[in-house]
Design an enzyme around this catalytic site. Structure first.
Site, PDB file in Angstrom:
ATOM      1  N   LYS A  96     -10.831  -0.405   6.860  1.00 36.49           N
ATOM      2  CA  LYS A  96      -9.612  -0.127   7.612  1.00 36.49           C
ATOM      3  C   LYS A  96     -10.016   0.381   8.995  1.00 36.49           C
ATOM      4  CE  LYS A  96      -5.406   2.640   7.475  1.00 36.49           C
ATOM      5  NZ  LYS A  96      -4.463   3.313   6.593  1.00 36.49           N
TER       6      LYS A  96
ATOM      7  N   GLU B 233       0.882  -1.168   0.000  1.00 35.76           N
ATOM      8  CA  GLU B 233       0.000   0.000   0.000  1.00 35.76           C
ATOM      9  C   GLU B 233       0.920   1.218   0.000  1.00 35.76           C
ATOM     10  OE1 GLU B 233      -2.435   2.445   3.344  1.00 35.76           O
ATOM     11  OE2 GLU B 233      -2.706   0.273   3.409  1.00 35.76           O
TER      12      GLU B 233
ATOM     13  N   ARG C 117       1.604  10.152   0.783  1.00 39.48           N
ATOM     14  CA  ARG C 117       2.167  11.119   1.733  1.00 39.48           C
ATOM     15  C   ARG C 117       3.380  11.837   1.159  1.00 39.48           C
ATOM     16  NH1 ARG C 117       2.583   7.249   7.068  1.00 39.48           N
ATOM     17  NH2 ARG C 117       0.515   6.353   6.901  1.00 39.48           N
TER      18      ARG C 117
END
Length: 185
Positions: A120, A32, A36
Protein backbone atom coordinates in the site's frame (compact mmCIF):
# COMPACT_ATOMS: atom_id res chain seq x y z
CA UNK A 1 -6.84 -9.09 -6.37
CA UNK A 2 -9.47 -6.73 -7.70
CA UNK A 3 -8.29 -3.59 -9.50
CA UNK A 4 -10.38 -1.41 -7.17
CA UNK A 5 -10.19 -1.74 -3.38
CA UNK A 6 -12.82 0.44 -1.72
CA UNK A 7 -11.85 1.65 1.72
CA UNK A 8 -15.07 1.09 3.66
CA UNK A 9 -15.76 2.77 6.99
CA UNK A 10 -18.83 1.24 8.63
CA UNK A 11 -20.11 3.35 11.51
CA UNK A 12 -23.17 1.20 12.24
CA UNK A 13 -23.50 -2.52 11.49
CA UNK A 14 -26.82 -1.91 9.73
CA UNK A 15 -25.00 0.20 7.10
CA UNK A 16 -23.10 -2.85 5.85
CA UNK A 17 -25.83 -4.06 3.48
CA UNK A 18 -26.39 -0.66 1.91
CA UNK A 19 -22.68 -0.10 1.26
CA UNK A 20 -21.84 -3.57 -0.03
CA UNK A 21 -24.96 -3.70 -2.20
CA UNK A 22 -24.00 -0.35 -3.73
CA UNK A 23 -20.48 -1.59 -4.45
CA UNK A 24 -21.78 -4.78 -6.06
CA UNK A 25 -24.18 -2.76 -8.24
CA UNK A 26 -21.13 -0.79 -9.38
CA UNK A 27 -19.39 -4.08 -10.27
CA UNK A 28 -16.92 -3.82 -7.42
CA UNK A 29 -16.61 -7.15 -5.62
CA UNK A 30 -14.09 -6.23 -2.98
CA UNK A 31 -14.19 -4.26 0.27
CA UNK A 32 -11.50 -3.25 2.73
CA UNK A 33 -13.52 -2.73 5.91
CA UNK A 34 -11.49 -0.49 8.19
CA UNK A 35 -10.77 -1.01 11.87
CA UNK A 36 -11.62 2.64 12.56
CA UNK A 37 -14.96 1.87 14.18
CA UNK A 38 -16.25 -0.19 17.09
CA UNK A 39 -18.30 -2.45 14.81
CA UNK A 40 -15.51 -3.30 12.33
CA UNK A 41 -15.09 -6.93 13.44
CA UNK A 42 -18.85 -7.53 13.37
CA UNK A 43 -19.17 -5.82 9.98
CA UNK A 44 -16.45 -8.05 8.53
CA UNK A 45 -18.10 -11.19 9.92
CA UNK A 46 -21.48 -10.07 8.56
CA UNK A 47 -20.01 -9.23 5.15
CA UNK A 48 -18.16 -12.54 4.86
CA UNK A 49 -21.33 -14.47 5.73
CA UNK A 50 -23.79 -12.48 3.61
CA UNK A 51 -21.59 -11.54 0.62
CA UNK A 52 -19.66 -14.76 -0.10
CA UNK A 53 -18.96 -13.67 -3.67
CA UNK A 54 -17.08 -10.58 -2.49
CA UNK A 55 -13.48 -10.42 -1.33
CA UNK A 56 -13.70 -8.99 2.19
CA UNK A 57 -10.58 -7.72 3.89
CA UNK A 58 -9.70 -5.56 6.85
CA UNK A 59 -8.00 -2.20 6.65
CA UNK A 60 -6.37 0.23 9.05
CA UNK A 61 -5.07 -2.81 10.94
CA UNK A 62 -2.32 -1.45 13.18
CA UNK A 63 -1.62 -4.22 15.69
CA UNK A 64 -1.66 -7.99 16.18
CA UNK A 65 -4.94 -8.03 18.12
CA UNK A 66 -6.84 -6.19 15.41
CA UNK A 67 -5.33 -8.55 12.86
CA UNK A 68 -6.41 -11.62 14.83
CA UNK A 69 -9.90 -10.17 15.30
CA UNK A 70 -10.20 -9.45 11.57
CA UNK A 71 -9.00 -12.91 10.59
CA UNK A 72 -11.26 -14.57 13.16
CA UNK A 73 -14.14 -12.66 11.56
CA UNK A 74 -13.20 -14.09 8.16
CA UNK A 75 -11.17 -11.34 6.48
CA UNK A 76 -9.24 -12.72 3.49
CA UNK A 77 -6.63 -9.96 3.37
CA UNK A 78 -5.17 -7.38 5.73
CA UNK A 79 -4.14 -3.79 4.93
CA UNK A 80 -2.18 -1.44 7.19
CA UNK A 81 -1.39 2.25 6.83
CA UNK A 82 2.22 1.37 7.71
CA UNK A 83 4.38 -1.72 8.09
CA UNK A 84 3.73 -3.63 11.32
CA UNK A 85 6.03 -6.51 12.18
CA UNK A 86 3.35 -7.85 14.58
CA UNK A 87 0.68 -7.84 11.88
CA UNK A 88 3.09 -9.37 9.35
CA UNK A 89 3.85 -12.20 11.81
CA UNK A 90 0.16 -13.00 12.38
CA UNK A 91 -0.52 -12.94 8.63
CA UNK A 92 2.44 -15.26 7.94
CA UNK A 93 1.31 -17.66 10.68
CA UNK A 94 -2.20 -17.77 9.23
CA UNK A 95 -1.11 -17.69 5.58
CA UNK A 96 -3.11 -14.55 4.82
CA UNK A 97 -2.28 -11.80 2.33
CA UNK A 98 -0.90 -8.65 3.94
CA UNK A 99 -0.53 -5.27 2.23
CA UNK A 100 1.61 -3.09 4.50
CA UNK A 101 1.80 0.64 3.91
CA UNK A 102 5.26 1.66 2.70
CA UNK A 103 6.33 5.01 1.27
CA UNK A 104 10.09 5.21 1.85
CA UNK A 105 12.92 3.11 0.45
CA UNK A 106 13.69 1.87 3.97
CA UNK A 107 10.12 0.70 4.53
CA UNK A 108 10.04 -0.96 1.12
CA UNK A 109 13.31 -2.77 1.88
CA UNK A 110 11.88 -3.97 5.20
CA UNK A 111 8.76 -5.25 3.42
CA UNK A 112 10.90 -7.04 0.83
CA UNK A 113 12.94 -8.68 3.60
CA UNK A 114 9.64 -10.01 4.99
CA UNK A 115 8.64 -11.31 1.56
CA UNK A 116 6.08 -8.66 0.59
CA UNK A 117 6.13 -7.27 -2.95
CA UNK A 118 2.66 -5.68 -3.18
CA UNK A 119 2.51 -2.66 -0.92
CA UNK A 120 0.00 0.00 0.00
CA UNK A 121 1.28 3.49 -0.81
CA UNK A 122 -0.50 5.81 1.62
CA UNK A 123 -1.25 8.66 1.58
CA UNK A 124 -0.28 8.73 -2.07
CA UNK A 125 -0.97 12.42 -2.62
CA UNK A 126 1.15 13.50 0.35
CA UNK A 127 4.10 11.26 -0.53
CA UNK A 128 4.48 12.34 -4.15
CA UNK A 129 1.78 10.44 -6.01
CA UNK A 130 2.59 8.86 -9.35
CA UNK A 131 5.96 10.64 -9.63
CA UNK A 132 7.07 9.02 -6.38
CA UNK A 133 5.83 5.58 -7.47
CA UNK A 134 7.80 5.86 -10.71
CA UNK A 135 10.93 6.95 -8.84
CA UNK A 136 10.60 4.14 -6.28
CA UNK A 137 10.01 1.57 -9.00
CA UNK A 138 13.48 2.12 -10.45
CA UNK A 139 15.38 0.60 -7.49
CA UNK A 140 12.50 -1.74 -6.63
CA UNK A 141 11.27 -3.19 -9.96
CA UNK A 142 9.78 -6.23 -8.22
CA UNK A 143 7.33 -4.10 -6.20
CA UNK A 144 3.72 -3.36 -7.12
CA UNK A 145 1.81 -0.62 -5.35
CA UNK A 146 -1.75 0.05 -4.18
CA UNK A 147 -1.90 3.85 -4.06
CA UNK A 148 -4.53 5.12 -1.65
CA UNK A 149 -5.27 8.64 -0.47
CA UNK A 150 -5.55 11.40 -3.01
CA UNK A 151 -6.44 9.06 -5.86
CA UNK A 152 -9.79 9.91 -7.41
CA UNK A 153 -11.53 10.19 -10.79
CA UNK A 154 -9.30 13.11 -11.79
CA UNK A 155 -6.13 10.99 -11.73
CA UNK A 156 -7.15 7.32 -11.51
CA UNK A 157 -6.45 6.61 -15.19
CA UNK A 158 -2.87 7.88 -14.86
CA UNK A 159 -2.27 5.57 -11.91
CA UNK A 160 -3.89 2.58 -13.63
CA UNK A 161 -1.76 3.12 -16.74
CA UNK A 162 1.41 2.58 -14.71
CA UNK A 163 2.33 -1.12 -14.75
CA UNK A 164 3.62 -1.03 -11.16
CA UNK A 165 0.13 -0.23 -9.82
CA UNK A 166 -1.55 -3.46 -8.71
CA UNK A 167 -4.81 -1.78 -7.66
CA UNK A 168 -6.28 1.51 -6.51
CA UNK A 169 -7.56 1.96 -2.98
CA UNK A 170 -9.92 4.66 -1.85
CA UNK A 171 -13.06 5.68 -0.03
CA UNK A 172 -14.28 7.56 -3.09
CA UNK A 173 -15.45 4.24 -4.57
CA UNK A 174 -17.99 3.93 -1.75
CA UNK A 175 -19.20 7.51 -2.16
CA UNK A 176 -19.64 7.06 -5.91
CA UNK A 177 -21.42 3.71 -5.54
CA UNK A 178 -23.85 5.10 -2.96
CA UNK A 179 -24.58 8.18 -5.10
CA UNK A 180 -25.15 5.99 -8.15
CA UNK A 181 -27.52 3.71 -6.23
CA UNK A 182 -29.45 6.73 -4.89
CA UNK A 183 -29.77 8.18 -8.39
CA UNK A 184 -31.21 4.91 -9.70
CA UNK A 185 -34.06 4.97 -7.19
Amino acid sequence: MEKFVPVVVIEKLEDTDKILTALKKSNINCAEITFRTACAKDAIAYAVKNYPDMEIGAGTVINAQQCKDALDAGATFIVSPGLSLEVAKVCKERDVIYYPGCVTPTEIMMALELGYTTLKFFPANIYGGLKALKALSAPFPQVKFIPTGGVDRSNIDEFLAFDKVAAIGGSFFVKEALEKMEAEK
